[in-house]
Design an enzyme around this catalytic site. Structure first.
Site, PDB file in Angstrom:
ATOM      1  CG  ASP A   1      12.178  20.223 108.601  1.00  0.00           C
ATOM      2  OD1 ASP A   1      12.120  21.077 107.713  1.00  0.00           O
ATOM      3  OD2 ASP A   1      12.174  20.498 109.815  1.00  0.00           O
TER       4      ASP A   1
ATOM      5  CG  PHE B   1       6.701  36.664 111.969  1.00  0.00           C
ATOM      6  CD1 PHE B   1       7.612  37.172 111.062  1.00  0.00           C
ATOM      7  CD2 PHE B   1       6.168  35.411 111.752  1.00  0.00           C
ATOM      8  CE1 PHE B   1       7.999  36.431 109.958  1.00  0.00           C
ATOM      9  CE2 PHE B   1       6.542  34.664 110.654  1.00  0.00           C
ATOM     10  CZ  PHE B   1       7.456  35.177 109.749  1.00  0.00           C
TER      11      PHE B   1
ATOM     12  N   GLY C   1       8.540  26.700  96.729  1.00  0.00           N
ATOM     13  CA  GLY C   1       7.143  26.338  96.918  1.00  0.00           C
ATOM     14  C   GLY C   1       6.214  26.805  95.820  1.00  0.00           C
TER      15      GLY C   1
END
Length: 1219
Positions: A280, A637, A866
């Site tokens: 990550d 959000f 992605g």
């Protein structure tokens, strides 16, 4: 049978101790007490946690742990809020706000469970910590939705709330905490799989030997060739290896007092065979400490150079403090007492700056609790203002808001003011005073309350506010009953767990996220934004950056810079700008580091967030004083909108204003496009937008995380119309999420751009050097992140995952066919090397060559997102994609979801059949950590879910270097050599018995007593292999760290390959033949008895096996020699004692006094000596030739170490004579 029983007993005792420890812990937790309402006694009574049931009413106090999952019905906080800390679940130390269910928040007194009447329907128990849905159905059939904001989960702790009452919906093993506790996971190591394969060969060999014996004598008894004790020895070796890993001082992080955690004991050897690492980015390669670096307001860029120097100062001070404490650190252990001694000894060496930092970080949360605040380190909270922006900020006054055209045309000074107001209030930050815990109270209007000249506004808000007109409140108002006048009704309570149909997935979720009283959690993904690719080359980008400011702007800046001499220094400016701050006064509980960085940046410019509650937000805006904004709505959000908004009543404009912040790729598309008729205004807006976009591109190039800040001024009619539709969407049960999304999008348009921010997510210490070493070791490193394209690529350059000489290909497509064509095109370019080094296409990104390490040969790298990864993983393109990844030196996957991360790791592991390692720090990394061969969690700022799911947990990414290169290499090499030795040892000893069968008529009779056979593996030769597997050291840690290429030896299975296994089998056959036939021909045609013949054989094979281990040992120390000596002593003492005491133990043979007679026989010593030398001679010669004629890289490193050691000793011996 006895050895098998001993082995099983040891394993049973080990497992029993582990189970008993778990039992004691379970019993301790089950016997905790909590207050549960008793209908019989009509009061709260103490009950054990294990007795809590669904439907019970529980009363919680401040700092009490929650015993079950419960829906919040009452809070002593006047605003219906209960603060909880979830560190026991996910490790996050920041407070979360939970809300009382609608209709129950307006209670004046604590609720009486006897008056509660209703039916609760909720989803079936689920392990998802971030999702909960259900509803409460009252007797009048009115339904109130339930969401995760109303759920108090087991294991959390109540904070800053005097009392809270809830009803249990999940208890015991159905709670989310228990469902997430899946227990220890079992992963098989690659070495273990190879051992199982070789055991099959041993079984086949055993079948052959038994068949030969059966031919000679039907009913032949065969000995067990499979080393049963091997499994026990492996367990002991792994425990020893884990002990040394956990106590390695180099893997200890002193600032956070964190050492390595080992969650899996059976895969330590996998650390030495890693071929692919999936990492990550945020929090793993970076610190996840968001530092405010730069901002752009009204098209003007403010670089904050002094703040950059401040960051360098922090780094240098940290390094100097590490040097000061290095002497004591090298001598302290990881035990608690040792750390305490170290702290006392080194206290004199802690600088005053460190003391102030420690005081700041501890006192900010209050001395009584000493709870560490998240995102509150000095490097994050201390921001040095930009002098040019300070001068403009000081020109802010109330006059700029009094001009008639202020609403239509926002001046630069007003944009600066609104920019910092947006930073301070457009968030979900919780403000608390640590020394004054929040008790039951309402928020009093101590601060300045804005005047509201529009009387109609209050009526509109009171009528349409979802908080005011919840179903239960309407019912109470219509009936006119007061709480005291309500008739007591018999309790009617039902709790149902139902399985919601798939079509109603979003029916009751997040029921209060958009209400005015909502404070959401989930802003940690605010930094996510869509990929914005620039088709400009480096030259055009440089020209665009240089043209950001027109001549008049440059002149203005220059004139201001000329005045800097008359201004105070940056430190004085900061002192004048910010009042003295008492760390005990306020503390900020942010749910993400981005929010914390922006709030602290606003605070540095005297725009301080003072208080926040569901009704209003108060800030201290230096030039304007205290300002209270009435909080009307929060639009939280979400990953679809990629932004959040707050709607407030502006106290200066006396208008309804919406502040929005989010991804630049989204906000830029929502800006004002309507023509005003005034060309100057249109040109002004376009100029600001163009400049801001160029600043954003510049920030992304520097690897900064970008956010856009915007606002919208609403009129009352527009807001009233929107609020009516929004309330309908919020009250809807079916398609609620879609309706809320549409409602937010109806409001979030025609925005006024205020500016943009650039936040630096700093690289962790030692990350570039670690990745460079991993690459030298032949390990492929892939970056899988959810961040945007530009940020991910630039972080990859700065951490040396990419080199400036790399050819960077971008794989991005919108459909499967285009993706296939692009993959074929990239493969063709790589095969033909069509793109020369000097030419760069639009897919190539350059950075300064000074920040990277050059690699001689030209290499390739791949970047994809992605959506494209979804096409690349299609079965049609799968093989081509894998071929493409094998041709590049690095793969960067941005905008990747957690599921895609795990799919990619599983694909590489299964299709390429390589050893994989996944490392991350957040909950979104758990899936890939679990599917990888080795999962490593980073103890970072995103919680502990990754740590809890990992096999090993580290404090810093740089610790991975020693974990793999040193401990991984040692663990694999030691265990592999020990296993090979075990196979050799058992085969050599069993073959000795097998050769004897040719001379005893295949009767199965051994030439020694049965107790000697049992003790041979159980006592005499059991400890040396274990010590060998724990302490043997082929190369020192310094050499392994200095030469990462040495890691390739274990990566290629050199210590435990098929050739090594076969060679050990051949050597075992040879040694057994020599050991048997030399004594046989020596004592042939003599009257020696059976056990007298077997005694020299048994003694000889014992010394052969022990000395064989000495030859194979790479290092010998006092412990090795002591164990060898103890084994020899144990052998002769046990055999001698047994021969002296056992007169008729094994009739008809008699072992009495056999060893004693042999010890006085010179022939016994001669046979043992000659046989041992001849048996070990081939092994010894092989090692000598191997190490001198064709030494391996590991042997060369050992020889170099020996030469260095000799030179040091020579210098020590020569030094006194020179003096």
């Amino acid at each position: 049978m006895i050895p098998l029983l001993v082995v099983l007993t040891i394993i049973a005792v080990k497992d029993g101790l582990e189970d008993y420890a778990k039992y004691r812990l379970d019993k301790k937790i089950n016997n905790l007490v909590t207050l549960v309402y008793s209908r019989k006694e009509q009061t709260y009574v103490e009950k054990f946690w294990k007795d809590v049931m669904v439907g019970d009413f529980i009363r919680l106090s401040c700092n009490e742990e929650i015993p079950a999952d419960m829906v919040l019905l009452y809070s002593s906080d006047g605003d219906g809020i209960c603060h909880i800390e979830t560190s026991s679940l996910d490790g996050e130390t920041n407070l979360k706000q939970k809300l009382v269910v609608k209709g129950f928040a307006e209670q004046v007194t604590e609720m009486d469970p006897e008056t509660f009447s209703g039916r609760i329907v909720c989803e079936t128990p689920s392990s998802d910590l971030n999702y909960f849905r259900g509803f409460i159905e009252h007797t009048n059939m009115e339904r109130v939705g339930l969401s995760k904001d109303n759920l108090l989960m087991r294991g959390c702790t109540v904070r800053n709330t005097e009392a809270a009452v809830g009803i249990v919906v999940y208890a015991g093993h159905e709670t989310k905490a228990m469902l997430n506790n899946t227990g220890s996971r079992y992963k098989r190591s690659k070495l273990e799989k190879m051992v199982n394969r070789d055991i099959i060969w041993c079984v086949l060999l055993l079948i052959v030997m038994c068949s030969i014996g059966a031919v000679g004598m039907p009913g032949f008894y065969c000995w067990v060739l499979i080393p049963i004790s091997l499994y026990v020895s492996i367990e002991f070796v792994k425990l020893g290896q884990i002990y040394f890993i956990q106590n390695d001082i180099d893997l200890y992080h002193e600032p956070t007092d964190t050492k390595i955690q080992c969650g899996s004991l059976n895969i330590a050897e996998n650390l030495g065979q890693i071929e692919h690492i999936f990492s990550d980015k945020t929090g793993t390669l970076t610190e996840n400490k968001m530092v405010f670096r730069r901002c752009s307001i009204a098209g003007q860029e403010y670089g904050h150079e002094e703040n950059a120097k401040r960051l360098e100062t922090y780094q240098s001070e940290f390094e100097s403090e590490e040097d000061e404490t290095a002497f004591f650190t090298s001598r302290c252990s990881l035990k608690r007492s040792s750390r305490a001694r170290f702290s006392r000894k080194s206290s004199a060496f802690i600088s005053m700056k460190s003391m102030s930092r420690m005081f700041h970080s501890t006192s900010a949360v209050g001395m009584p609790s000493m709870r560490q605040l998240a995102f509150s380190s000095p490097i994050e909270t201390d921001v040095v203002p930009d002098p040019r922006l300070v001068r403009k900020f000081q020109r802010i006054s109330s006059k700029i808001y009094m001009r008639p055209e202020a609403v239509e045309v926002i001046s630069e000074i007003m944009q600066i003011s609104e920019f910092f107001i947006a930073l301070a209030i457009c968030n979900t930050v919780v403000v608390s005073a640590p020394d004054q815990p929040r008790l039951r109270r309402r928020w009093s209007s101590v601060v300045k309350i804005p005047t509201v000249p529009l009387g109609e506004f209050r009526q509109i808000f009171n009528k349409l506010s979802p908080r005011k007109i919840s179903p239960v409140s309407v019912q109470a108002q219509s009936s006119g009953d007061t709480p005291a006048e309500k008739e007591k009704k018999p309790p009617k309570l039902t709790v149902f767990h139902v399985q919601f149909p798939a079509s109603l997935t979003n029916q009751f979720s997040e029921s209060s996220e958009s209400s005015p009283s909502t404070v959401t959690s989930g802003h940690e993904e605010m930094e996510s934004s869509c990929v914005q690719e620039s088709s400009k080359d480096e030259l055009s980008e440089l020209q665009d950056i240089e043209s950001l400011s027109p001549p008049e702007t440059s002149k203005e800046v220059l004139s201001e810079d000329e005045q800097m001499e008359s201004l105070p220094t940056s430190k004085t400016t900061k002192k004048e700008l910010s009042p003295e701050f008492d760390p005990m006064e306020l503390s900020y509980e942010a749910e993400s580091p981005d929010e914390a960085a922006l709030v602290h940046a606003a605070r540095a410019y005297q725009c301080t967030l003072k208080t926040r509650n569901p009704e209003q937000v108060t800030i201290d805006l230096g030039p304007l004083g205290m300002l209270t904004f009435q909080l009307l709505n929060i639009l939280p959000f979400d990953s679809t909108r990629k932004r959040m908004s707050v709607v407030v009543k502006h106290p200066l404009l006396n208008r309804i204003v919406m502040y929005t912040k989010g991804a630049d790729s989204v906000i830029m598309d929502l800006l004002q496009t309507e023509e005003t008729g005034d060309k100057k205004i249109v040109m002004f807006r376009r100029r600001n937008q163009d400049r801001t976009q160029r600043h954003l591109d510049d920030y992304a190039t520097q690897g900064l995380r970008t956010l856009c800040i915007a606002m919208k001024i609403l009129n009352d009619d527009e807001y009233e119309e929107w609020l009516q539709g929004h309330f309908l969407a919020e009250s809807s049960i079916e398609n609620r999420e879609e309706m809320l999304l549409e409602s937010a999008e109806r409001l979030e348009n025609n925005l006024i751009l205020l500016g943009a921010t650039g936040i630096e997510d700093r690289l962790q210490e030692g990350v570039p050097e670690t990745i460079e070493s991993l690459r030298r070791a032949g390990i492929n490193v892939w970056m899988l992140t959810g961040d945007k394209h530009e940020t991910a690529v630039n972080i990859a350059y700065s951490c040396r995952l990419l080199d400036s000489a790399d050819q960077l290909f971008t794989l991005k497509s919108d459909n499967l066919d285009d993706c296939a064509k692009l993959i074929d095109s990239i493969l063709e370019d790589i095969r033909t090397n069509a793109l020369p080094k000097g030419r760069r296409s639009t897919n190539i990104i350059r950075i300064p060559t000074s920040s990277v390490v050059h690699i001689p040969k030209f290499t390739y790298a791949l970047v994809l997102d992605g959506p494209t990864l979804k096409f690349a993983l299609h079965e049609r393109l799968l093989k081509k994609f894998l071929v493409l990844t094998a041709c590049v030196r690095a793969v960067i996957c941005c905008r990747a979801t957690p599921v895609q991360k795990s799919q990619l790791v599983m694909l590489v592991r299964k299709e390429l059949r390589v050893m994989t390692l996944a490392i991350g720090d957040g909950a979104n990394d758990v899936s890939m950590i679990q599917v990888a061969d080795v999962g490593i969690g980073i103890s970072g700022q995103e919680g502990m879910q990754a740590v809890l799911a990992s096999d090993f947990a580290l404090a810093q990414f740089r610790h991975l270097k020693k974990l793999l290169f040193v401990h991984g290499h040692w663990c694999y090499t030691r265990l592999a050599n020990m296993i090979l030795y075990f196979f050799y040892k058992n085969l050599a000893y069993v073959n000795l018995l097998f050769w004897f069968q040719f001379f005893c008529g295949f009767s199965g009779t051994p030439m020694t007593d049965y107790w000697s056979l049992i003790f041979f593996n159980l006592l005499f030769t059991s400890v040396p292999p274990v010590i060998f597997g724990v302490l043997d050291k082929d190369v020192s840690a310094e050499s392994l760290m200095r030469h990462p290429e040495l890691y390739k030896a274990s990566q290629r299975n050199e210590p435990y390959g098929s050739s090594a296994f076969a060679m050990n089998l051949v050597d075992a056959f040879y040694q057994s033949i020599v050991c048997f036939f030399i004594p046989y021909y020596t004592f042939r045609n003599t009257n020696i008895d059976l056990y007298s013949f077997g005694s020299p054989l048994n003694t000889t094979i014992f010394f052969i096996i022990i000395l064989h281990l000495v030859i194979e040992s790479k290092s010998l120390n006092v412990i090795h020699i002591s164990v060898f000596a103890a084994s020899v002593f144990l052998f002769f003492s046990v055999i001698g004692t047994f021969g002296a005491l056992c007169i008729l133990c094994n009739p008809p043979a008699n072992p009495y006094w056999v060893m004693q007679r042999q010890l006085v026989n010179p022939m016994f010593y001669l046979v043992c000596l000659i046989t041992t030398l001849l048996a070990l001679l081939p092994r010894f010669l092989y090692r000598v030739i191997q190490n001198t004629v064709c030494p391996s890289p590991l042997m060369k490193a050992r020889l170099y170490e020996n030469e260095v050691q000799k030179q040091k000793l020579k210098c020590v011996n020569v030094a006194p004579t020179d003096s």
